[in-house]
Scaffold this active site. Structure first.
Site, short mmCIF file in Angstrom:
data_model
loop_
_atom_site.label_atom_id
_atom_site.label_comp_id
_atom_site.label_asym_id
_atom_site.label_seq_id
_atom_site.Cartn_x
_atom_site.Cartn_y
_atom_site.Cartn_z
N ASP A 73 34.70 2.51 3.13
CA ASP A 73 34.52 1.29 2.62
C ASP A 73 33.99 1.36 0.53
O ASP A 73 34.55 2.25 0.36
CB ASP A 73 32.43 0.91 2.97
CG ASP A 73 31.92 1.79 2.67
OD1 ASP A 73 32.02 3.06 2.25
OD2 ASP A 73 30.32 1.19 3.85
N ASN A 142 19.55 1.21 8.87
CA ASN A 142 19.27 0.16 9.64
C ASN A 142 20.26 0.76 10.70
O ASN A 142 20.04 0.24 11.53
CB ASN A 142 19.73 -0.48 9.09
CG ASN A 142 21.11 -1.22 8.11
OD1 ASN A 142 21.45 -0.54 8.26
ND2 ASN A 142 21.27 -2.06 7.49
N HIS A 144 23.66 0.91 10.84
CA HIS A 144 24.64 0.62 9.56
C HIS A 144 25.67 1.92 10.07
O HIS A 144 25.33 3.02 9.57
CB HIS A 144 25.18 -0.58 9.29
CG HIS A 144 24.45 0.26 8.13
ND1 HIS A 144 24.23 -0.07 6.19
CD2 HIS A 144 24.43 1.56 6.84
CE1 HIS A 144 24.50 0.06 5.52
NE2 HIS A 144 24.69 1.93 6.07
N GLU A 149 27.05 -3.88 10.00
CA GLU A 149 26.15 -3.95 9.47
C GLU A 149 24.87 -4.61 10.98
O GLU A 149 26.15 -5.14 11.73
CB GLU A 149 25.64 -5.48 8.54
CG GLU A 149 25.86 -4.89 7.02
CD GLU A 149 25.63 -3.40 6.21
OE1 GLU A 149 24.80 -2.99 6.94
OE2 GLU A 149 24.46 -4.03 4.53
#
Ligand code: PGA
Length: 257
Positions: A73, A142, A144, A149
């Protein structure tokens, strides 16, 4: 992954030992296939791994001469030369320290005028390389992976992402600690792009990741925890320190020396 016959757990006494083990694993894979197509992550987690890997290259135990890399990314709206870019992060921690030719580095361009076309270009570049052989992953607290996400849906292919506040916060250090300077958008490989890699290796350390790792391994598949989809892959290694493994079943916590 409890019922999976293929997910392998490797738990090490500390972060350094885990980083070393992953570096050895990647070096072995390069030995077997010198033109390995290697997917790479950024973040605090892989820093030690990149350090170990460049040490192995320095000592002539591994060479990136024929390796091709694809990073997961990149932030959108900043050029590759921006000090906060993932490209710059990779140059500092790996690319400038190993014998990897620049022409074999593949990166999403966060400065692209047409982000959609840039995502398409990246998908095609991965396909032209013959697909990813090994994809290394970190994991956000979280859940991801890449910048996929948590939410009601996940994207299959490389796409534009609106970053969650927690993801922007955890990247603030790259932008002088100033949250308002962290881009609000990014480009990321999609879940199918990642899951189509031949093999996946997830690296995690520290107790802050323990709950998330346990949910990934023992919990249901849910778009609210993107990494739970790793359960669908046939060839996954989890390289953990004792902290990150601390919420797994005791059997999965066996420490390697
Ligand atoms: P971290 O981030 O390595 O900085 O914890 C991991 C990730 O967000 O993938």
């Amino acid at each position: 992954m409890t019922d999976s016959v293929t997910a392998r757990f490797h738990v090490y006494p500390n972060e350094r030992a885990a980083a070393r083990a992953l570096a050895r694993h990647v070096s072995d894979a390069i030995q077997v296939k010198p033109d390995l197509v290697l997917g790479l992550p950024t973040g605090r987690t892989p820093v030690g791994f990149y350090h170990e890997l460049s040490g192995m290259v320095d000592h002539g135990r591994c060479s990136f001469r024929s390796v091709r890399t694809f990073n997961l990314d990149e932030f959108l709206g900043i050029p590759p030369t921006h000090p906060g870019s993932y490209r710059r992060f990779m140059e500092a921690h790996l690319f400038n320290r190993v014998d990897l030719p620049a022409s074999q580095i593949n990166f999403l361009n966060g400065d692209a005028r047409d982000p959609e076309a840039e995502c398409e270009r990246y998908e095609q570049a991965i396909a032209q390389a013959g697909g990813l052989d090994v994809q290394i992953l970190g994991i956000g607290t979280n859940g991801h992976i890449g910048f996929n996400e948590p939410g009601p849906r996940l994207e299959a292919r490389t796409h534009l992402v609106t970053l969650k506040l927690e993801s922007r916060r955890s990247n603030a250090a790259l932008f002088g600690g100033q949250l308002d300077r962290v881009p609000t958008e990014a480009l990321s490989m999609g879940m199918a792009t990642i899951l189509q890699a031949e093999s996946l290796i997830l690296l995690a350390h520290g107790e802050s990741k323990a709950g998330c790792i346990a949910a990934v391994v023992h919990g249901p598949l849910t778009t609210e925890l993107p990494a739970s989809f790793l359960q669908l892959h046939h060839d996954v290694d989890l390289i953990l320190d004792t902290g990150a493994a601390s919420a797994l079943t005791s059997e999965a916590q066996t420490v390697q020396r």
